[in-house]
Design an enzyme around this catalytic site. Structure first.
Site, mmCIF file in Angstrom:
data_model
loop_
_atom_site.group_PDB
_atom_site.id
_atom_site.type_symbol
_atom_site.label_atom_id
_atom_site.label_comp_id
_atom_site.label_asym_id
_atom_site.label_seq_id
_atom_site.Cartn_x
_atom_site.Cartn_y
_atom_site.Cartn_z
ATOM 1 C CG ASP A 150 -34.824 2.359 42.347
ATOM 2 O OD1 ASP A 150 -35.461 3.155 43.036
ATOM 3 O OD2 ASP A 150 -34.828 1.131 42.523
ATOM 4 C CG ASP B 25 -30.467 4.428 35.879
ATOM 5 O OD1 ASP B 25 -31.056 3.328 35.928
ATOM 6 O OD2 ASP B 25 -29.860 4.913 36.854
ATOM 7 C CG ASP C 39 -34.023 0.470 36.231
ATOM 8 O OD1 ASP C 39 -34.274 -0.502 36.962
ATOM 9 O OD2 ASP C 39 -33.266 1.393 36.562
#
Length: 343
Positions: A29, A226, A27
């Site tokens: 961001d 995250d 990922d």
């Protein structure tokens, strides 16, 4: 490992994750960067993993930018990348639309350039107005300055009966100043106005996993993210292992309360976790040990005893909480057990 694995504790690995897996599906961001700036230790960790032979692919639910723009940004940050290394939810939703519409179909594009480029790549024609004779609506993140009128345009078209597709439904997006509304918040605006439900492509749903596998050819991938409800659940749905890093939206308390589909295979502070093995969590009666820590459930709360690396304490706490919760959600008091870890 598949999603049938034991989800009662984090797994251990005797070798570095960059050696145990051939491809990291990262990922962006909250993992590689936040607010356009590289997250601490990301650049050097990814460079070392790449040098060791791991393929790096960047898988993002953010549909705003094109793969070319994302690759250029990563390269500027010191993470060399090609457009082919980037997979976006815009690409996944464009394929989903193209599977249901004929080539050349006109699609009302509510979002940024990344969405328009992805639709064109699949032979579709993006248009700007509900009065431009679209046959479908595709919605993706348009950035913080997206005009309110774009949501109205989508509503006009959807209320006429047009099928509605959304790149993703992440309610929030991390940035340099904190957590901001994501595309999911924008989708809710249109949902409220129309009463309709979109077909969604992005993580954690199968269209995004399919797009990632098609574009990377990964054989032994590990998802690195995250967010529990997109990255980790997407890995669960795809039957692949996952690494949660604590540099984005998920904190330790949320991790302890995670239901099985949101429990990562591994957890680490940041992307340095790719370069190391993961310590094993062992059981000792009703307690769980990791490193110098022992965690257990006592009464209505978690207790943690010992000393050492804070992450080992968190891993032990996860095992205690997840074992207690089983297939449900942990309802234990966690604040006191976490207080001494500084996470």
């Amino acid at each position: 490992m598949s999603h049938q694995q034991d989800r009662s504790r984090p797994s251990g690995s005797s070798t570095a994750l960059s050696e145990a897996y051939d491809t990291a599906l990262l990922d962006l961001d909250g993992v590689v960067y936040a607010g356009g700036e590289a997250i601490g230790h990301a650049v050097e960790s990814l460079a070392e993993a790449r040098t060791g032979g791991m393929h790096l692919a960047y898988v993002t639910n953010n549909a705003l930018r094109t793969p070319d723009a994302v690759a250029e940004h990563l390269t500027e940050l010191g993470v060399p990348a090609e457009p082919s290394d980037v997979i976006t939810s815009a690409q996944a939703v464009a394929r989903l639309v193209a599977d249901q519409l004929p080539p050349g179909a006109r699609v009302l594009a509510i979002g940024g350039e990344g969405l328009r480029v992805a639709l064109r790549e699949r032979g579709l024609v993006p248009v700007e107005s509900a009065d431009d004779d679209p046959v479908a609506v595709a919605q993706g993140y348009g950035g913080p300055d997206m005009a309110w009128g774009r949501f109205a345009e989508a509503s006009y078209a959807i209320r006429r009966g047009l099928p509605w597709f959304a790149s993703n439904t992440d309610l929030t997006i991390p940035g340099a100043r904190g957590i901001a509304p994501g595309n999911g918040a924008a989708v809710e605006v249109v949902r409220i106005a129309t009463g309709a439900e979109p077909q969604v492509a992005g993580k954690p749903l199968p269209p995004m996993h399919r797009e990632t596998v098609l574009r990377t050819g990964a054989k032994r991938p590990i998802v690195v993210g995250d967010r529990l409800d997109t990255d980790i659940e997407g890995a669960f749905n795809g039957g692949v292992d996952s690494l949660l890093v604590l540099t984005g939206v998920t904190d330790a308390a949320q991790l302890l309360a995670a239901p099985p589909q949101h429990r990562p295979t591994y957890v680490d502070r940041d992307l340095r976790g790719l370069l190391t093995g993961q310590p094993e969590v062992t059981s000792a009666g009703e307690a769980y040990r990791c490193g110098g820590w022992t965690a257990a459930v006592r009464g209505d709360g978690l207790v943690l005893e010992g000393e050492g690396e804070a992450l080992d304490g968190l891993r032990a706490l996860c095992a205690a909480a997840w074992s207690f919760a089983g297939s449900g959600v942990c309802g234990l008091e966690t604040g006191k057990a976490l207080a001494g870890l500084g996470l």
